[in-house]
Structure formats: C-alpha cells, structure tokens
Design a protein around this motif. Structure first.
Motif, PDB file in Angstrom:
ATOM      1  N   SER A  61     -29.731  21.769  22.403  1.00 55.40           N
ATOM      2  CA  SER A  61     -29.806  20.872  21.518  1.00 55.40           C
ATOM      3  C   SER A  61     -28.700  19.687  21.455  1.00 55.40           C
ATOM      4  CB  SER A  61     -30.323  20.978  19.974  1.00 55.40           C
ATOM      5  OG  SER A  61     -29.180  21.915  19.436  1.00 55.40           O
ATOM      6  N   LEU A  62     -28.920  18.329  21.233  1.00 52.37           N
ATOM      7  CA  LEU A  62     -27.942  17.457  20.901  1.00 52.37           C
ATOM      8  C   LEU A  62     -27.114  17.676  19.814  1.00 52.37           C
ATOM      9  CD1 LEU A  62     -26.972  14.626  21.770  1.00 52.37           C
ATOM     10  CD2 LEU A  62     -28.797  13.745  20.363  1.00 52.37           C
ATOM     11  N   LYS A  63     -25.779  17.635  19.814  1.00 53.32           N
ATOM     12  CA  LYS A  63     -24.872  17.828  18.797  1.00 53.32           C
ATOM     13  C   LYS A  63     -24.277  16.575  18.207  1.00 53.32           C
ATOM     14  CE  LYS A  63     -25.329  22.107  18.499  1.00 53.32           C
ATOM     15  NZ  LYS A  63     -26.329  22.799  17.391  1.00 53.32           N
ATOM     16  N   GLY A  64     -24.244  15.612  19.132  1.00 52.21           N
ATOM     17  CA  GLY A  64     -23.411  14.193  18.708  1.00 52.21           C
ATOM     18  C   GLY A  64     -23.033  13.642  19.872  1.00 52.21           C
ATOM     19  N   TYR A  65     -22.434  12.630  19.826  1.00 54.27           N
ATOM     20  CA  TYR A  65     -22.012  11.795  20.805  1.00 54.27           C
ATOM     21  C   TYR A  65     -20.533  11.608  20.772  1.00 54.27           C
ATOM     22  CZ  TYR A  65     -26.813  10.483  21.473  1.00 54.27           C
ATOM     23  OH  TYR A  65     -28.190  10.395  21.841  1.00 54.27           O
ATOM     24  N   PHE A  66     -19.815  11.148  22.011  1.00 57.68           N
ATOM     25  CA  PHE A  66     -18.550  10.896  22.045  1.00 57.68           C
ATOM     26  C   PHE A  66     -18.110   9.919  23.241  1.00 57.68           C
ATOM     27  CE2 PHE A  66     -18.689  14.573  24.700  1.00 57.68           C
ATOM     28  CZ  PHE A  66     -17.617  14.376  25.795  1.00 57.68           C
ATOM     29  N   ILE A  67     -17.059   9.298  22.872  1.00 58.59           N
ATOM     30  CA  ILE A  67     -16.590   8.556  24.151  1.00 58.59           C
ATOM     31  C   ILE A  67     -15.102   9.020  24.591  1.00 58.59           C
ATOM     32  CG2 ILE A  67     -15.135   6.017  24.479  1.00 58.59           C
ATOM     33  CD1 ILE A  67     -17.499   4.596  23.195  1.00 58.59           C
ATOM     34  N   ILE A  95     -13.104  10.332  21.353  1.00 53.78           N
ATOM     35  CA  ILE A  95     -13.534   9.964  20.170  1.00 53.78           C
ATOM     36  C   ILE A  95     -14.753  10.355  19.945  1.00 53.78           C
ATOM     37  CG2 ILE A  95     -13.768   7.709  18.585  1.00 53.78           C
ATOM     38  CD1 ILE A  95     -11.929   6.007  20.552  1.00 53.78           C
ATOM     39  N   ASP A  96     -14.865  11.320  19.043  1.00 59.23           N
ATOM     40  CA  ASP A  96     -16.289  12.103  18.595  1.00 59.23           C
ATOM     41  C   ASP A  96     -16.903  11.778  17.304  1.00 59.23           C
ATOM     42  OD1 ASP A  96     -18.080  14.232  18.951  1.00 59.23           O
ATOM     43  OD2 ASP A  96     -16.758  15.811  19.514  1.00 59.23           O
ATOM     44  N   PHE A  97     -17.947  11.798  17.453  1.00 59.70           N
ATOM     45  CA  PHE A  97     -18.853  11.426  16.367  1.00 59.70           C
ATOM     46  C   PHE A  97     -19.896  12.565  16.186  1.00 59.70           C
ATOM     47  CE2 PHE A  97     -17.564   7.134  17.945  1.00 59.70           C
ATOM     48  CZ  PHE A  97     -16.999   6.969  16.960  1.00 59.70           C
ATOM     49  N   THR A 114     -13.930  12.789  15.225  1.00 58.82           N
ATOM     50  CA  THR A 114     -12.782  13.818  15.352  1.00 58.82           C
ATOM     51  C   THR A 114     -12.174  12.778  16.610  1.00 58.82           C
ATOM     52  OG1 THR A 114     -14.113  15.529  14.831  1.00 58.82           O
ATOM     53  CG2 THR A 114     -12.007  15.977  16.085  1.00 58.82           C
ATOM     54  N   ILE A 115     -10.882  12.923  16.682  1.00 60.80           N
ATOM     55  CA  ILE A 115      -9.885  12.069  17.862  1.00 60.80           C
ATOM     56  C   ILE A 115      -9.294  13.417  18.455  1.00 60.80           C
ATOM     57  CG2 ILE A 115      -8.112  10.463  18.217  1.00 60.80           C
ATOM     58  CD1 ILE A 115      -8.950   9.141  15.698  1.00 60.80           C
ATOM     59  N   ARG A 116      -9.508  13.488  19.805  1.00 57.24           N
ATOM     60  CA  ARG A 116      -8.951  14.370  20.399  1.00 57.24           C
ATOM     61  C   ARG A 116      -9.240  15.822  20.049  1.00 57.24           C
ATOM     62  NH1 ARG A 116      -5.314  14.042  24.513  1.00 57.24           N
ATOM     63  NH2 ARG A 116      -4.332  15.970  23.879  1.00 57.24           N
ATOM     64  N   SER A 117     -10.070  16.150  19.567  1.00 60.88           N
ATOM     65  CA  SER A 117     -10.610  17.516  19.059  1.00 60.88           C
ATOM     66  C   SER A 117      -9.616  18.248  18.000  1.00 60.88           C
ATOM     67  CB  SER A 117     -10.658  18.338  20.279  1.00 60.88           C
ATOM     68  OG  SER A 117     -11.524  17.947  21.172  1.00 60.88           O
ATOM     69  N   ASP A 118      -8.814  17.242  17.141  1.00 60.58           N
ATOM     70  CA  ASP A 118      -8.048  17.762  16.324  1.00 60.58           C
ATOM     71  C   ASP A 118      -8.153  16.913  14.981  1.00 60.58           C
ATOM     72  OD1 ASP A 118      -5.566  18.099  14.721  1.00 60.58           O
ATOM     73  OD2 ASP A 118      -4.340  17.861  16.616  1.00 60.58           O
ATOM     74  N   GLU A 119      -8.523  17.613  13.973  1.00 64.66           N
ATOM     75  CA  GLU A 119      -8.871  17.266  12.658  1.00 64.66           C
ATOM     76  C   GLU A 119      -7.660  16.582  12.050  1.00 64.66           C
ATOM     77  OE1 GLU A 119     -11.814  17.113  11.207  1.00 64.66           O
ATOM     78  OE2 GLU A 119     -12.827  18.043  12.775  1.00 64.66           O
TER      79      GLU A 119
END
Length: 179
Positions: free
Chosen positions: A69-75, A132-134, A142-147
């Motif tokens: 399933s779809l979890k989100g979008y990222f660039i 850049i993950d939404f 989340t930027i670079r998979s780092d909170e």
C-alpha cells in the motif's frame, strides 16, 4: 536636396551609430536577464513541486503501488546522478516507485545540497542524496530520513555563471522560502 527636405549622409551615419551603440549595450544585458529569469523560474518550480508533493501526501492521492500500500510521497535530489533533474517518488510498502522525473530549466543546475542540524549547515557531497519525505496525514516531513534535521537548503545556479544563485529552503514545518 537644396531645400533641406532630406537627410544628409552624415545624419544617417550618426543615427545608425547611435542605434548600434544602444544595441551593443542592451543585448548582453538581455541575455543575462533571460538567464536570471530562468534561474528564478527554476527556483519557483522546485518550490511548487515540493508543495505539490506535500499536498499529494496530505490527500493521499491515488497511486497504484506495484507492491503493498501507499505510505506517502517524497522528492529526492542527487547531484551525481543529475544536476538538472530531481525525482518524485511514491513511498510504497516494501519498495519506492518513481512517479515523475522533474527538470530545471535549460542552463540551470543544482549547485549545492545541505541540511541544518545541531546549529550548523552540513553540505552534502556529490553522491549524497537529499530526501524530502512527506508521510500522511499531517504530513510529517522528514529530511534525509533523520528526525533531528530541521531544515534543507537547495542552491540552484546558472551553468555558465555559478556565482548567480537562488536558494530554496524548507523546514520541518513545511515552510518553503526562496532567497
């Protein structure tokens, strides 16, 4: 002519000289102005694409994932792969799926990628990607998979003149600004 109704050769040469001089001044600046405009449009398009990705995640825009399933979008931006393109992915359960390849305008490239953490800017190397993950529903950014990363900075420049730049900044709250 004897009655003074025409132009003399000297007058025509002077007028042509003035026109040539004005063209010599205006044409080089016209090219620079066009390049600056392309740089500004590219920065605006990048910011708009980031906002669009965020909106897609908020609305969970339909996307047929190849698995799960779809979890989100990222660039993602990766200079070593392409300095003129960036990529929009759908984050699917188990795998990521490329949705769109997005391009900067001709003559514009990604000069620098950086993120802000622990009160300092960290510049990424040529082969280090910027994500850049939404993730919905808020969406969490989340930027670079780092909170712990607070901001991202993307510097665009002209290929012909790397001193002419535009900076697109994004923070964890989703605020995007162009400098």
């Amino acid at each position: 002519t004897k009655n003074g109704a025409g132009f003399t050769l000297i007058e025509l040469i002077v007028v042509l000289g003035i026109i040539v001089l004005l063209l010599a001044i205006i044409l080089p600046n016209y090219k620079i102005g066009g390049q600056q405009l392309a740089l500004q449009r590219s920065a605006n398009k990048l910011a708009q694409d980031i906002r669009r990705t965020q909106e897609m995640a908020m609305s969970m825009k339909e996307y047929e994932c190849p698995s799960g399933s779809l979890k989100g979008y990222f660039i993602t931006l990766l200079k070593v792969y392409s300095k003129e393109n960036y990529y929009l992915y759908a984050r699917c359960e188990g795998t990521d799926s490329l949705r769109e390849t997005l391009s900067l305008e001709s003559g514009v490239e990604i000069k620098e990628l950086a993120y802000y953490r622990a009160s300092q800017w960290i510049i990424l190397g040529e082969s280090a990607p910027l994500y850049i993950d939404f993730t919905p529903p808020n969406p969490n950014i989340t930027i670079r998979s780092d909170e712990s990363i607070e901001q991202a900075r993307i510097t665009l420049s002209l290929k012909d003149d790397s001193t002419r730049t535009k900076v697109v900044k994004l923070n964890k709250a989703g605020l995007i600004e162009i400098e």
